[in-house]
Design an enzyme around this catalytic site. Structure first.
Site, short mmCIF file in Angstrom:
data_model
loop_
_atom_site.label_atom_id
_atom_site.label_comp_id
_atom_site.label_asym_id
_atom_site.label_seq_id
_atom_site.Cartn_x
_atom_site.Cartn_y
_atom_site.Cartn_z
CB SER A 1 -1.21 0.21 1.35
OG SER A 1 0.04 0.02 2.48
CG ASP A 2 1.36 5.96 -1.32
OD1 ASP A 2 2.31 5.97 -0.14
OD2 ASP A 2 0.84 6.48 -1.91
CD1 TRP A 3 4.63 5.43 5.01
CD2 TRP A 3 4.50 4.41 3.60
NE1 TRP A 3 5.61 3.87 4.99
CE2 TRP A 3 5.27 3.65 4.27
CE3 TRP A 3 3.95 3.01 1.96
CZ2 TRP A 3 6.67 2.75 4.17
CZ3 TRP A 3 5.37 2.45 1.89
CH2 TRP A 3 6.09 1.78 2.26
#
Length: 731
Positions: free
Chosen positions: A220-222
């Site tokens: 995932s992106d953060w």
């Protein structure tokens, strides 16, 4: 895998902290780091936002600057250097590159992306990934997918049709995945057609894994995960940073109550094991060569500088390159010459190992000349009259003014989009006064996203675009201005005359949680060219200190494969670099297509008078469009225009060729129109025979009812088409 409990498996699918994956029995942790153009390793677990306090690393040119080089070999070399630095700092995966397409010049993160064109983006990004991973360090191509703005980026839904996705926003990811095999792919924050990218099964599994064969980890992106169980089921393996005590508990509970098949969890765990094993195959590297990497950064920055304007009919009349002499007086104007802006703000911000200051580098490059400095403006706030007066006074007595202008960091960054594409008002007012002195003015631009250059550029003697060139950008600028390096950069995105001219303008950044990609496939130069809309500078444009002639276009057609050749000659008196670009047009297409699309490029260096023949190969995919109706790439037989030149609007050589292939057949049903039935070479005659004489021989009436589905016409008396007719035809 059977040795792990469900709790341990769930833990492995979450990070341990901001930058580390979790460790479970038999599976150690690995460190990941931001680093599209330089590492940003934070000691320890990282701060609350993961942005401050990183270790020193080489700040290479941003993607926007590197893309202007049009040089995949250079991108691969930089990737290898990033890999070496990653190993030296114990990093297992570098979180980059970003390959999102520049849909609008207002996107605040455009400095971190390559281009408005998916082919150029894909080729350069794949080379960068190959370079990094050649050092035993992984990459994370991002942000998958349709992440083209910062406004409401964690919630906005990109409303985009499949053809546009397939032709514009997915091909760069596809090329990197299929050619360079990145270890990880990072999902985007946003939704795509109403579904979060983090839990978009069609993107993460159907397309990425089943179609493209990706076998790595989807991370995932953060902060991108909205529903951990749904994301895991869709194909997202690793959540970063971890929502400890929530996401892991949700996974365990879902397995326990049967709403999540444990086999799905096991697949994610297997991918995480493989990633960790890959990262631990290489021992930590030695300390990297700081000087060598700085020299590479300088070469790369120079290679991406684009000469947009250099007035004069003859080379002797042009202001650039500057020639050092005791008689030369140079006024360097602009706070950016003393306080350079060399990188973007946000998660990609690097703590550089050193920093070249443009003014100092110009002084060193012109040792005999008199080189003086005046700030002219402040980086923030309104114009300062005293600063401007000082700059004008300095310039009045000079032979040439070098004005460094650009965007302050406060105007473009990750997290927000820009409001306009103009230079700051104080800088424009200063520039007008500098030009009024009558002294030739050379403007050098430092910025991430596109900056409007019209109408002021018509008054300056020369204009170079540096973008955000990294820690060695100041030295690179001096190299280009003094002719040590020929300006080899070419625009990776169109510079419009006005923001309102850009194809996405009326549909950016959307409203009420949705952004409609109404321009479809007509992004960037595709849209400008389709509308025949004037631009300040076209995609692919860039000047040299020499000249190039194109001749001898050849196109060999072998079925659906084409081999294209052309000869390029250096017609000037010094060595220079040219980017030879190949474009394809399909004027007979049954769908709306751009007049020309980039399908190949190569960068060559030629000595004075030297000629070289370059060649390109094209296959069926290069000629095809995505058919939503058929759910596949479609190549239609007919004429194609093959053009070679120096930009999308400087196509020096062009040839029309005919490509033969099997006819494209659309399955015919009762819902197909009369026109579609009659156009089919087999079914058309069958329909005419079944219907008998009458309406089908009346051309005027056919124009009126030709777009009726056949099933609707069956209800019309006297037409000659009945349900019995449709049954006989198998409709």
């Amino acid at each position: 895998m059977e040795t792990l409990t469900v709790d341990q498996k769930a833990a492995l699918c979450l990070g341990a902290d901001f930058w580390h994956t979790a460790a479970v029995p038999g599976v150690p942790s690995i460190l990941v780091s931001d680093g599209p153009h330089g590492l940003r390793v934070q000691p320890g677990a990282g701060d609350h936002a993961g942005i401050g306090g990183s270790l020193p690393a080489t700040c290479f040119p941003t993607a926007a600057a590197l893309a202007s080089s049009w040089d995949p070999d250079l991108a691969r070399e930089i990737g290898a250097a990033l890999g070496d630095e990653a190993r030296a700092q114990g990093v297992g995966v570098v979180l980059g590159p970003g390959v999102n397409i520049k849909r609008s010049p207002l996107c605040g993160r455009n400095f971190e992306y390559f281009s408005e064109d998916p082919h150029l983006t894909g080729v350069l990004a794949a080379a960068l990934v190959e370079g990094v991973q050649s050092r035993g360090v992984g990459t994370s191509v991002k942000h998958f997918a349709a992440n083209n703005q910062e406004t409401d980026r964690l919630r906005v839904s990109a409303e985009v049709d499949e053809r546009t996705l397939r032709e514009i926003y997915l091909p760069a990811f596809e090329r990197v995945v299929t050619h360079a095999r990145p270890w990880t792919v990072m999902c985007a924050y946003n939704k795509v057609n109403g579904i979060y990218a983090s839990q978009h099964e069609w993107l993460l599994t159907t397309v990425l894994r089943d179609e493209w064969g990706f076998d790595g980890v989807v991370v995932s992106d953060w902060g991108a995960v909205a529903d951990r169980v749904a994301a895991l089921a869709a194909g997202l393996d690793l959540e970063m940073p971890p929502n400890l005590g929530v996401s892991d508990r949700a996974i365990v509970d879902a397995v326990a109550d049967g709403s999540l098949d444990e086999a799905v969890l096991d697949r994610a765990v297997a991918r995480m094991r493989t990633l960790v094993e890959r990262a631990h195959r290489s021992d930590p590297g030695d300390a990297f060569d700081v000087d060598a990497h700085h020299a590479l950064a300088r070469r790369a920055a120079a290679d991406g500088i684009v000469l947009l304007r250099n007035e004069g009919h003859d080379p002797e009349d042009r202001i650039l390159p500057l020639h050092d002499s005791a008689a030369l007086t140079v006024a360097v104007v602009g706070e950016l010459a003393r306080t350079p802006r060399y990188q973007g703000a946000g998660s990609s911000q690097v703590n550089p190992t050193r920093l070249d200051v443009p003014f100092d580098e110009l002084v060193a490059a012109l040792p005999q000349a008199t080189v003086s400095f005046a700030a002219g403006y402040a980086l923030d706030g309104p114009g300062d009259r005293a600063l401007a007066d000082e700059a004008v006074a300095l310039s009045t007595g000079a032979d040439v003014v070098v004005a460094l202008l650009g965007l302050p960091a406060a105007q473009e960054s990750e997290g927000f989009d820009r409001e306009h594409i103009d230079l700051p008002t104080a800088q424009l007012m200063l520039l007008s006064r500098l030009v009024d002195t009558g002294v030739p003015v050379v403007v050098a631009l430092a910025h991430g996203g596109v900056v409007r250059t019209d109408p002021w550029e018509q008054r300056v003697a020369a204009l170079v675009e540096c973008r955000l060139g990294g820690q060695a950008g100041g030295g690179a600028l001096a190299d280009v201005l003094t002719g040590v390096v020929d300006p080899g950069g070419r625009l990776a995105e169109t510079i419009p005359l006005r923001l309102a001219d850009t194809p996405s303008h009326l549909n950016f950044p959307g409203e009420e949680g949705r952004v409609r990609y109404g321009e479809g496939v007509f992004v960037g130069y595709r849209g400008f060219d389709a509308l025949d809309r004037p631009v300040a500078h076209p995609f692919g444009h860039g000047l040299s200190y020499t000249g190039f002639d194109y001749s001898g276009l050849t196109v060999d057609v072998d079925g659906t494969d084409l081999t294209v050749g052309a000869t390029v000659t250096n017609t000037g008196g010094r060595a220079g670099r040219e980017v030879v670009q190949l474009y394809v047009g399909d004027p007979e297409a049954s769908v709306a297509r751009p007049p020309a699309e980039l399908r190949g490029f190569t960068k060559i260096t030629l000595e004075p008078g030297e000629s070289r023949t370059v060649s390109f190969t094209l296959d069926a995919r290069d000629l095809s469009f995505w058919s939503t109706a058929r759910g596949r790439w479609v190549l239609e037989a007919g004429e194609f225009e093959i053009a070679v030149g120096a930009s999308s609007r400087d196509l020096r050589l062009c040839r029309t060729v005919v490509v033969d292939t099997d006819p494209v057949r659309t399955p015919l049903t009762a819902d197909s129109t009369l026109q579609e039935w009659l156009a089919d070479p087999d079914r058309g005659p069958e329909l005419r025979a079944a219907a008998g004489p009458g309406i089908l021989q009346d051309d005027e009436l056919l124009r009126v009812i030709g777009n009726f589905p056949l099933g609707r016409l069956a209800a019309f008396p006297g037409i000659g088409i009945s349900w019995e007719t449709l049954t006989r035809l198998g409709a």
